[in-house]
Design a protein around this motif. Structure first.
Motif, PDB file in Angstrom:
ATOM      1  N   LYS A   1       4.846  31.490 -18.266  1.00  0.00           N
ATOM      2  CA  LYS A   1       4.047  32.377 -17.415  1.00  0.00           C
ATOM      3  C   LYS A   1       4.233  32.010 -15.940  1.00  0.00           C
ATOM      4  O   LYS A   1       4.404  32.880 -15.076  1.00  0.00           O
ATOM      5  CB  LYS A   1       2.576  32.257 -17.807  1.00  0.00           C
ATOM      6  CG  LYS A   1       1.712  33.360 -17.234  1.00  0.00           C
ATOM      7  CD  LYS A   1       0.292  33.281 -17.759  1.00  0.00           C
ATOM      8  CE  LYS A   1      -0.570  34.292 -17.020  1.00  0.00           C
ATOM      9  NZ  LYS A   1      -1.971  34.207 -17.373  1.00  0.00           N
TER      10      LYS A   1
ATOM     11  N   GLY B   1       7.651  42.702  -8.310  1.00  0.00           N
ATOM     12  CA  GLY B   1       6.465  43.508  -8.625  1.00  0.00           C
ATOM     13  C   GLY B   1       5.956  43.276 -10.039  1.00  0.00           C
ATOM     14  O   GLY B   1       5.689  44.221 -10.775  1.00  0.00           O
ATOM     15  N   GLU B   2       5.861  42.008 -10.451  1.00  0.00           N
ATOM     16  CA  GLU B   2       5.263  41.643 -11.739  1.00  0.00           C
ATOM     17  C   GLU B   2       6.045  42.161 -12.949  1.00  0.00           C
ATOM     18  O   GLU B   2       5.502  42.259 -14.064  1.00  0.00           O
ATOM     19  CB  GLU B   2       3.793  42.123 -11.837  1.00  0.00           C
ATOM     20  CG  GLU B   2       2.810  41.363 -10.950  1.00  0.00           C
ATOM     21  CD  GLU B   2       3.042  41.529  -9.463  1.00  0.00           C
ATOM     22  OE1 GLU B   2       2.977  42.668  -8.954  1.00  0.00           O
ATOM     23  OE2 GLU B   2       3.316  40.507  -8.792  1.00  0.00           O
ATOM     24  N   LYS B   3       7.300  42.430 -12.755  1.00  0.00           N
ATOM     25  CA  LYS B   3       8.122  42.948 -13.870  1.00  0.00           C
ATOM     26  C   LYS B   3       8.295  41.879 -14.939  1.00  0.00           C
ATOM     27  O   LYS B   3       8.147  42.144 -16.142  1.00  0.00           O
ATOM     28  CB  LYS B   3       9.487  43.388 -13.357  1.00  0.00           C
ATOM     29  CG  LYS B   3       9.493  44.688 -12.595  1.00  0.00           C
ATOM     30  CD  LYS B   3      10.902  45.081 -12.247  1.00  0.00           C
ATOM     31  CE  LYS B   3      11.006  46.270 -11.325  1.00  0.00           C
ATOM     32  NZ  LYS B   3       9.880  47.053 -11.011  1.00  0.00           N
TER      33      LYS B   3
ATOM     34  N   GLN C   1       6.609  39.158 -15.444  1.00  0.00           N
ATOM     35  CA  GLN C   1       5.332  38.801 -16.095  1.00  0.00           C
ATOM     36  C   GLN C   1       4.947  39.838 -17.133  1.00  0.00           C
ATOM     37  O   GLN C   1       4.444  39.501 -18.206  1.00  0.00           O
ATOM     38  CB  GLN C   1       4.221  38.688 -15.037  1.00  0.00           C
ATOM     39  CG  GLN C   1       4.380  37.487 -14.112  1.00  0.00           C
ATOM     40  CD  GLN C   1       3.376  37.495 -12.975  1.00  0.00           C
ATOM     41  OE1 GLN C   1       2.215  37.135 -13.171  1.00  0.00           O
ATOM     42  NE2 GLN C   1       3.802  37.906 -11.798  1.00  0.00           N
ATOM     43  N   THR C   2       5.172  41.111 -16.808  1.00  0.00           N
ATOM     44  CA  THR C   2       4.854  42.178 -17.761  1.00  0.00           C
ATOM     45  C   THR C   2       5.745  42.069 -18.991  1.00  0.00           C
ATOM     46  O   THR C   2       5.288  42.213 -20.130  1.00  0.00           O
ATOM     47  CB  THR C   2       5.020  43.546 -17.103  1.00  0.00           C
ATOM     48  OG1 THR C   2       4.258  43.587 -15.888  1.00  0.00           O
ATOM     49  CG2 THR C   2       4.562  44.668 -18.017  1.00  0.00           C
TER      50      THR C   2
ATOM     51  N   TYR D   1       4.208  41.390 -22.808  1.00  0.00           N
ATOM     52  CA  TYR D   1       4.311  42.405 -23.865  1.00  0.00           C
ATOM     53  C   TYR D   1       5.545  42.208 -24.729  1.00  0.00           C
ATOM     54  O   TYR D   1       6.023  43.146 -25.367  1.00  0.00           O
ATOM     55  CB  TYR D   1       4.337  43.802 -23.237  1.00  0.00           C
ATOM     56  CG  TYR D   1       3.013  44.200 -22.632  1.00  0.00           C
ATOM     57  CD1 TYR D   1       2.767  44.041 -21.262  1.00  0.00           C
ATOM     58  CD2 TYR D   1       1.996  44.733 -23.423  1.00  0.00           C
ATOM     59  CE1 TYR D   1       1.546  44.392 -20.713  1.00  0.00           C
ATOM     60  CE2 TYR D   1       0.778  45.091 -22.872  1.00  0.00           C
ATOM     61  CZ  TYR D   1       0.560  44.916 -21.518  1.00  0.00           C
ATOM     62  OH  TYR D   1      -0.651  45.260 -20.968  1.00  0.00           O
TER      63      TYR D   1
ATOM     64  N   LEU E   1       7.569  50.160 -23.091  1.00  0.00           N
ATOM     65  CA  LEU E   1       7.750  48.714 -23.041  1.00  0.00           C
ATOM     66  C   LEU E   1       9.231  48.362 -23.190  1.00  0.00           C
ATOM     67  O   LEU E   1       9.715  47.426 -22.554  1.00  0.00           O
ATOM     68  CB  LEU E   1       6.917  48.033 -24.128  1.00  0.00           C
ATOM     69  CG  LEU E   1       5.405  48.098 -23.910  1.00  0.00           C
ATOM     70  CD1 LEU E   1       4.664  47.530 -25.110  1.00  0.00           C
ATOM     71  CD2 LEU E   1       4.988  47.359 -22.653  1.00  0.00           C
ATOM     72  N   THR E   2       9.899  49.107 -24.047  1.00  0.00           N
ATOM     73  CA  THR E   2      11.340  48.862 -24.206  1.00  0.00           C
ATOM     74  C   THR E   2      12.054  49.113 -22.889  1.00  0.00           C
ATOM     75  O   THR E   2      12.899  48.324 -22.457  1.00  0.00           O
ATOM     76  CB  THR E   2      11.915  49.774 -25.297  1.00  0.00           C
ATOM     77  OG1 THR E   2      11.176  49.581 -26.505  1.00  0.00           O
ATOM     78  CG2 THR E   2      13.387  49.478 -25.552  1.00  0.00           C
TER      79      THR E   2
ATOM     80  N   GLN F   1      10.768  49.028 -19.970  1.00  0.00           N
ATOM     81  CA  GLN F   1      10.349  48.013 -19.007  1.00  0.00           C
ATOM     82  C   GLN F   1      11.131  46.722 -19.197  1.00  0.00           C
ATOM     83  O   GLN F   1      11.619  46.114 -18.249  1.00  0.00           O
ATOM     84  CB  GLN F   1       8.837  47.746 -19.171  1.00  0.00           C
ATOM     85  CG  GLN F   1       8.155  47.088 -17.976  1.00  0.00           C
ATOM     86  CD  GLN F   1       8.274  45.590 -17.921  1.00  0.00           C
ATOM     87  OE1 GLN F   1       8.425  44.931 -18.957  1.00  0.00           O
ATOM     88  NE2 GLN F   1       8.234  45.015 -16.739  1.00  0.00           N
TER      89      GLN F   1
ATOM     90  N   ASP G   1      14.850  47.249 -18.221  1.00  0.00           N
ATOM     91  CA  ASP G   1      14.978  47.355 -16.768  1.00  0.00           C
ATOM     92  C   ASP G   1      14.857  45.975 -16.130  1.00  0.00           C
ATOM     93  O   ASP G   1      15.669  45.594 -15.276  1.00  0.00           O
ATOM     94  CB  ASP G   1      13.893  48.297 -16.226  1.00  0.00           C
ATOM     95  CG  ASP G   1      13.861  48.306 -14.711  1.00  0.00           C
ATOM     96  OD1 ASP G   1      12.804  47.952 -14.125  1.00  0.00           O
ATOM     97  OD2 ASP G   1      14.899  48.647 -14.093  1.00  0.00           O
TER      98      ASP G   1
END
Lengths: 491, 326
Positions: A75, A88-90, A92-93, A97, A105-106, A108, A111
């Protein structure tokens, strides 16, 4: 997890590990340096093994703890990547998830991973890396300083500058008085009864001392050492003049009670103890058949005398008294068969009485020698202000020991009958039941010893045929001296 | 998946069409698009003539959605907005009633100068905005989706107006302030309108697409940290909480409602997709803080005394939130 993130994760964790190790090593080095400095400042040479152990131990513990605390979790790594790359928290997201599935989500994940793959790992790093080099540098500097630092020298107390010694007129006068006393030129003091030979030797030493002190430039310490040397010589003179030490060595540890007791009384030069010893022995011979005990007594006494005959002067009074004692007992033993038991007992009485008288005489003289020697020593210590600590322990005149257990119990019995010593009455008691101030030696001695001396002196004067008036005057003077001693004690 | 990937392209197309009719005001355009996709309504504040009506009309063309404009006046009745039943004689001569739909029955509605209407008319309007339904004479009529209201307030003429109560203001996702255009923009406006005053934007999407985009945006993931960040920002507007932000304690009389947090997250998801991102970030929350919060918090006299506007206070709140919640 995709390889893009893994790549960054590996790199950041590697950096964190190196950070932790460096920090641990730095702390270890600082700990070692601190140990060395403390040891050196405390005047000790630091032990190499301990230094290493402290350093290695600290490095291990700190390194481990640091890595545990600072170990970057996935984390934290994700957050760092997002912040450094402005993602931009990519990441972490993606991480949050990773176990879920949906179109969004896939998309994300794909990417984010694509962006990570296309980003060089050098774009993410711990900033201000130079700070992590700072600690090792400081630690190295401290270690070098600690190694170079010399061990602190043990502080030596500066002795105050020694003063020059200059004998005062009082000191000179008192020393001359002492010499005069030895020579018998002082009429207002108790007479010196030292034997002529040791007396002359002592006078010579004192005159030599006086000469040195008058003519030689000495520092205070040198003066004291010179006086102490004189004290040692005086004590040696007395020991050589007296033979009680020889008898003590030969007899004190003997198995036989009579011999060891006699040895004890010889070491103390105590007529009282000696008389008690002979009295007790005489009592043990009041038997019907005395031949056996007599033979044993002769054998043991003979044996003791043989052990010291090489070291002792045959003309020594105590030796002659004991030799005569043995001869007389041998003669008596030969005659036992031809005489009655009563006759034997009477003969024993005469022999014992004569021996006690001879030994008393011998003790008396040796006591005179010792007392005179002690007086010389204590006077010298007083004149030149030498404390007992400055003189070798066995050269300092010793106080006479307390009486034996039996004597103590006898004294305790007598206590109930009132005071046994001192002057005064009731609570106003000067001196004590046990000790009294000896005016000659200027120290407290057992009361019995003063009595011994007093008795010896009077007996000698009577034997020498001294005029009764003179004896009377002596008694008065001695009692006055005793009183002075008591008064001094109360002061 | 394709529609997700094309999301930002679709929005870009909408913007391109709108730029044909609306000069500048990029932030207004972006936020209006966000609001419409998110399913919310917008309160627009601006002086007359800055292009509020043109924006909505142009938007209706680009989205190919019916548009209506309601000019609110003090004498406007609720039935003037919603519609009413009228009596009608049929062919047989019987008297029947027929519901005549009001101007509210459109997808895009411009409620001009809503603060001029009476509270009764305002509440009728706001009820429709909330429910997307109208009930007249026990008959309920559902409005077509997407339904979007852009209400305006004239900041100049305050006499004879009925300012919207805070509880009603809360129903708007955003409050946007349309500023007077700069000279360059004004020049472009004049040049453009010399040619034609009509909107030239063409349809690039339809209502169904908007609804699909709305559904897509709802699936954009938000990590707990970002959610917490948004929630802390809204909670931080309240001076009465246990550990208030210093800014709130000093400058705010009362803070935003939970609708603000809902609006923040919903709109942030749309914004993320518009920017080609597939997750919500802190930047999305920060960018939407002012539009979402400016009409929901009330500043106190300390702020006024220090010449601070609501936007200044919100900027301080955002700064404080960054320090505390990240």
């Amino acid at each position: 997890m995709k390889k893009g993130f893994e790549r960054f994760k590996r790199k950041l964790r590697r950096q964190a590990l190196i950070k932790g190790i460096l920090f641990g090593l730095s702390c270890g080095a600082v700990a070692s340096a601190a140990y060395m400095v403390i040891q050196k400042m405390s005047t000790f040479t630091p032990d190499v093994l301990i230094t290493l152990a402290i350093g290695v131990g600290t490095a291990l513990v700190v390194g481990l703890v640091t890595n545990l605390i600072l170990w970057p979790s996935e984390k934290k790594i994700a957050k760092k990547i997002d912040d450094d790359l402005n993602f931009g928290e990519k990441v972490q997201t993606m991480l949050a998830y990773r176990d879920e599935d949906s179109v969004m989500l896939t998309l994300q994940r794909e990417d984010t991973e694509e962006r990570l793959v296309n980003t060089p790992s050098s774009a993410v790093r711990y900033r201000h890396q130079w700070k992590h080099g700072f600690a090792p540098l400081v630690a190295t500097a401290l270690v070098v300083m600690a190694v170079i630092l010399p061990v602190k020298a043990i502080p030596v107390e500066e002795e105050p500058p020694e003063e020059d010694f200059e004998m005062t007129s009082i000191q000179e006068a008192e020393l001359l008085d002492l010499i005069k006393w030895l020579k018998g030129e002082k009429k207002d003091e108790t007479e010196c009864h030292m034997e002529p030979q040791p007396r002359q030797a002592t006078i010579a030493e004192l005159e030599a001392l006086l000469q040195v002190l008058r003519t030689t430039d000495l520092k205070s310490k040198e003066m004291k050492q010179t006086v102490i040397n004189t004290i040692v010589k005086v004590n040696r003179i007395v020991r050589e003049a007296n033979t009680n030490d020889d008898f003590e060595y030969a007899m004190l540890d003997d198995e036989d009670v009579f011999i060891s007791s006699l040895g004890g009384s010889m070491s103390l030069l105590s007529s009282l103890e000696m008389t008690k010893t002979f009295t007790n022995k005489r009592g043990s011979l009041e038997v019907d058949d005395v031949s056996g005990p007599l033979a044993e007594l002769i054998e043991k006494t003979q044996k003791s005398l043989e052990s010291i005959e090489e070291d002792i002067d045959p003309q020594d009074e105590a030796y002659m008294a004991l030799t005569a004692f043995v001869e007389q007992l041998e003669n008596l033993n030969k005659e036992l068969a031809t005489h009655s038991k009563a006759w034997a007992q009477d003969a024993l009485d005469e022999i014992f009485e004569a021996t006690v008288t001879d030994l008393e005489k011998a003790f008396r003289q040796q006591n005179f020698n010792k007392d005179a020697g002690d007086k010389v020593v204590t006077t010298l210590m007083d004149i030149f202000e030498i404390s007992e600590d400055e003189v070798p322990a066995d050269e300092v005149p010793k106080k006479k020991p307390q009486q034996s257990q039996d004597s103590d119990s006898e004294l305790k019995e007598d206590e109930n009958q009132g005071s046994q010593g001192g002057i005064g009455s009731g609570n106003l008691l000067f001196g004590s039941d046990d000790v009294i101030m000896d005016p000659e030696r200027n120290e407290q001695v057992v009361y019995g010893e003063v009595f011994d001396k007093y008795y010896s002196i009077i007996s000698q004067k009577r034997q020498d045929g001294v005029d009764l008036d003179e004896i009377e005057q002596y008694i008065v003077d001695y009692l006055n001296a005793l009183t002075n001693g008591l008064e001094k004690e109360t002061d | 998946m394709e529609s997700v990937k094309n999301f930002s392209a679709v929005v870009a197309n909408i913007k391109n069409e709108l730029r044909k009719d609306v000069v500048g005001q990029d932030e207004i355009v972006d936020n209006v698009i966000i609001a419409i996709i998110a399913g919310g309504n917008v309160l627009l504040e601006g002086v007359p003539g800055v292009g509020k009506t043109r924006l909505v009309r142009s938007l209706s063309h680009a989205l190919n959605l019916p548009f209506s404009r309601i000019q609110f006046t003090p004498d406007l009745m609720p039935s003037d907005v919603t519609g009413t039943n009228v009596i009608k004689r049929d062919e047989q001569g019987n008297m029947t009633t027929e519901f005549r739909k009001g101007p509210i029955f459109a997808n895009l509605v411009l409620a001009d100068e809503i603060n001029r209407a009476t509270p009764k008319t305002q509440s009728a309007m706001l009820e429709v905005m909330q429910e997307h339904k109208i009930t007249v004479a026990n008959e309920t009529y559902t409005l077509d989706e997407p339904f979007f209201v852009l209400a305006t307030e004239n900041p100049i003429e305050q006499d004879g107006t009925y300012p919207l109560p805070e509880a009603q203001m809360d129903r708007f996702f955003f409050k946007l302030i349309m500023k007077f255009p700069g000279t360059d923009e004004l020049m472009d406006i004049v040049k453009m309108t010399q040619i034609t005053m009509a909107e030239t934007a063409e349809a690039v999407v339809d209502g169904k697409t908007i609804l699909e985009m709305r559904e897509l945006a709802a699936n954009v993931p938000v990590i707990d940290d970002v959610m917490n960040y948004a929630v802390c920002l809204v909670a931080g507007t309240h001076p009465e909480v246990e550990k208030p932000y210093d800014t709130a304690k000093k400058y705010i009389k009362y803070g935003a409602s939970p609708r603000a947090a809902q609006a923040l997250i919903t709109c942030a998801k749309v914004r993320a997709l518009i920017n080609g991102n597939y997750n919500v970030s802190y930047a999305d929350i920060d960018a939407l803080a002012c539009p979402v919060l400016r009409h929901r918090i009330k500043i106190n006299y300390s702020a006024i005394n220090e010449h601070l506007t609501v936007d200044d206070v919100i900027a301080q709140l955002v700064k404080e939130n960054k320090k505390n919640a990240r």
